[in-house]
Design an enzyme around this catalytic site. Structure first.
Site, PDB file in Angstrom:
ATOM      1  CE  LYS A  99      38.128  37.783  43.028  1.00  0.00           C
ATOM      2  NZ  LYS A  99      37.629  36.463  42.603  1.00  0.00           N
ATOM      3  CD  GLU A 121      45.851  41.457  45.339  1.00  0.00           C
ATOM      4  OE1 GLU A 121      46.161  42.660  45.449  1.00  0.00           O
ATOM      5  OE2 GLU A 121      44.697  41.038  45.586  1.00  0.00           O
ATOM      6  CB  SER A 388      30.836  33.871  43.634  1.00  0.00           C
ATOM      7  OG  SER A 388      31.459  32.645  43.276  1.00  0.00           O
TER       8      SER A 388
HETATM    9  C1  LIG Z   1      37.755  35.299  43.260  1.00  0.00           C
HETATM   10  C2  LIG Z   1      36.533  34.506  43.236  1.00  0.00           C
HETATM   11  C3  LIG Z   1      36.073  33.817  44.385  1.00  0.00           C
HETATM   12  C4  LIG Z   1      36.824  33.763  45.677  1.00  0.00           C
HETATM   13  O1  LIG Z   1      36.998  35.006  46.313  1.00  0.00           O
HETATM   14  P1  LIG Z   1      36.141  35.415  47.594  1.00  0.00           P
HETATM   15  O2  LIG Z   1      36.846  36.633  48.083  1.00  0.00           O
HETATM   16  O3  LIG Z   1      36.195  34.275  48.564  1.00  0.00           O
HETATM   17  O4  LIG Z   1      34.765  35.679  47.141  1.00  0.00           O
HETATM   18  C5  LIG Z   1      34.866  33.139  44.304  1.00  0.00           C
HETATM   19  N1  LIG Z   1      34.148  33.098  43.156  1.00  0.00           N
HETATM   20  C6  LIG Z   1      34.562  33.722  42.039  1.00  0.00           C
HETATM   21  C7  LIG Z   1      33.724  33.626  40.815  1.00  0.00           C
HETATM   22  C8  LIG Z   1      35.763  34.457  42.036  1.00  0.00           C
HETATM   23  O5  LIG Z   1      36.161  35.069  40.917  1.00  0.00           O
END
Ligand SMILES: *Cc1c(COP(=O)(O)O)cnc(C)c1O
Length: 410
Positions: A99, A121, A388
């Site tokens: 992010k 948000e 992610s």
């Molecule tokens: C917020 C988040 C997501 C989901 O958001 P996407 O916009 O679909 O990437 C996925 N993995 C993590 C670690 C997050 O913090």
């Protein structure tokens, strides 16, 4: 050598009205038309500006810690006895997830637009923390809207944001969660538009957000492509990513969309199962509709009322998916599947035990799908998972779900 962290923007634009096929666009009230147009002009201008790209590349390298590693998970691979599993380590980026790539890029844009106040948000608090971090770095005022119920569930992230100097505002309206926080943030933006920038956290919302957020996250895919060619001498066969709004998935898919031989797989949250109605699998249980400024796949009833969602992972728990995903799916370019809460939890535990990596519960959905898919593929197959985020934020909820058995062998 070219630095893959340097942004390359403008390769796959939507049409002039922000449509990816029949999805996307700009569904906003009259009061938001001018601010959104101002944002579009500003973004289309800075993305061609070498000074902006250099500054962003410098911060991604020295502050975020990019490039993040591409790591072959050999023990997991051996246990699954199929495809070679390779992890793109976004969990090692500053603040623990992808992010920050987006938050930093948009905060830099806001600074260039002369806006010194940021509103955002947040649901689980991850986007709020990334935004508060970028604002602290650049000296911008930061206000984050969050539903009261989410604030109670994520009190540690609320405290984190406050330590970083952000003001966290509780939202008491509606279902007191992310959807209502988005409405409040938009209201603040309209009211204070001369000095305020709205920093959206995924590939959602009115044009240009889905394009801009995808391009700011596309560094993930550019790095992955270069690293894979370097380490394996060829492109991967399969890429797997979890899909909440869809930003980490679009970020890694982007560099491979033109390579038709690379399979792109998005994994949504199956919650307690599709039939239970308690899930966030928009492609399995939703239909085309408009939510919060964009046309895409939405979980809604026959009258178009948005349905309540559920997932073990707050970051995947949202009723709409980014419009470009709907377009990639219609074209047959990307596939979408879902993983339920229990399987995601098992994925979390497996990566912890076999690789010493605690994945975020969101990323655990991608790991769980990989554990199903890999044994059906041959040992010459290269499967890359976008990891992610890291799971430190989730250990308490995992402890509540599995009790102390998490600490013992199966
Ligand atoms: C917020 C988040 C997501 C989901 O958001 P996407 O916009 O679909 O990437 C996925 N993995 C993590 C670690 C997050 O913090």
């Amino acid at each position: 050598m070219t630095n893959v962290s340097t942004p390359v923007f403008g390769a796959r634009d939507p049409d002039a009205r922000g449509y990816f096929g029949p999805y996307g666009g700009r569904f906003v009230p009259e009061t938001l038309v001018a601010p959104v147009e101002e944002l579009e002009r500003a973004y289309l201008s800075v993305r061609q500006d070498p000074a902006f790209r250099d500054e962003l590349a410098r911060l991604l390298r020295d502050y975020v810690g990019r490039p993040t590693p591409l790591y072959e998970a050999r023990r997991l691979t051996a246990g699954l006895a199929g495809a070679r599993i390779v992890l793109k380590r976004e969990d090692l980026a500053h603040t623990g997830a992808h992010k920050i790539n987006n938050a930093l890029g948009q905060a830099l844009l806001a600074q260039r637009m002369g806006k010194r106040r940021i509103v955002a948000e947040t649901g689980a608090g991850q986007h709020g923390v990334a935004t508060a971090t970028a604002c602290a770095l650049l000296g911008l005022e930061c206000r984050v809207y969050m539903g009261v119920d989410d604030m109670a569930r994520q009190s540690l992230n609320v405290f984190r944001m406050r330590v970083l100097g952000a003001e966290v505002i509780e939202v008491n309206a509606g279902s007191r969660t992310l959807k209502d926080a988005i409405n409040e943030a938009m209201r603040d933006w309209v009211t204070n538009v001369t000095d305020t920038y709205y920093l959206l956290g995924s590939v959602l919302g009115p044009h240009p957000y889905p394009l801009m957020v995808r391009e700011l996250q596309s560094v993930i895919g550019r790095e992955t492509r270069a690293q894979c060619l370097d380490q394996f001498g060829r492109l991967p066969d399969v890429i797997v990513a979890c899909v909440g709004g869809g930003s980490n998935a679009m970020g890694i898919f982007d560099a491979f969309v033109a390579d038709r031989a690379v399979r792109l797989i998005g994994v949504e949250a199956g919650g307690r199962g599709i039939r239970s109605g308690e899930h966030a699998a928009r492609f399995a249980g939703g239909s085309a509709g408009i939510l919060q400024g964009t046309r895409s796949y939405v979980l809604q009833d026959a009258d178009g009322n948005v349905e309540l969602t559920h997932s073990i992972s707050a970051g995947l728990d949202y009723a709409a998916v980014g419009p470009e995903h709907a377009w990639l799916r219609d074209q047959g370019r990307a596939e979408y599947t879902w993983i339920d809460d229990d399987a995601a939890l098992a994925g979390f535990q497996r990566l912890a035990r076999e690789e010493g990596i605690l994945p975020a519960l969101e990323s655990s959905h991608a790991i769980a799908h990989t554990c199903r898919l890999a044994p059906t593929l041959g040992p010459d197959t290269i499967l890359i998972v976008n990891l992610s985020g890291r799971g430190d934020k989730d250990v308490q909820s995992v402890q509540q779900m599995v009790g102390e058995s998490a600490g013992t062998a199966r």
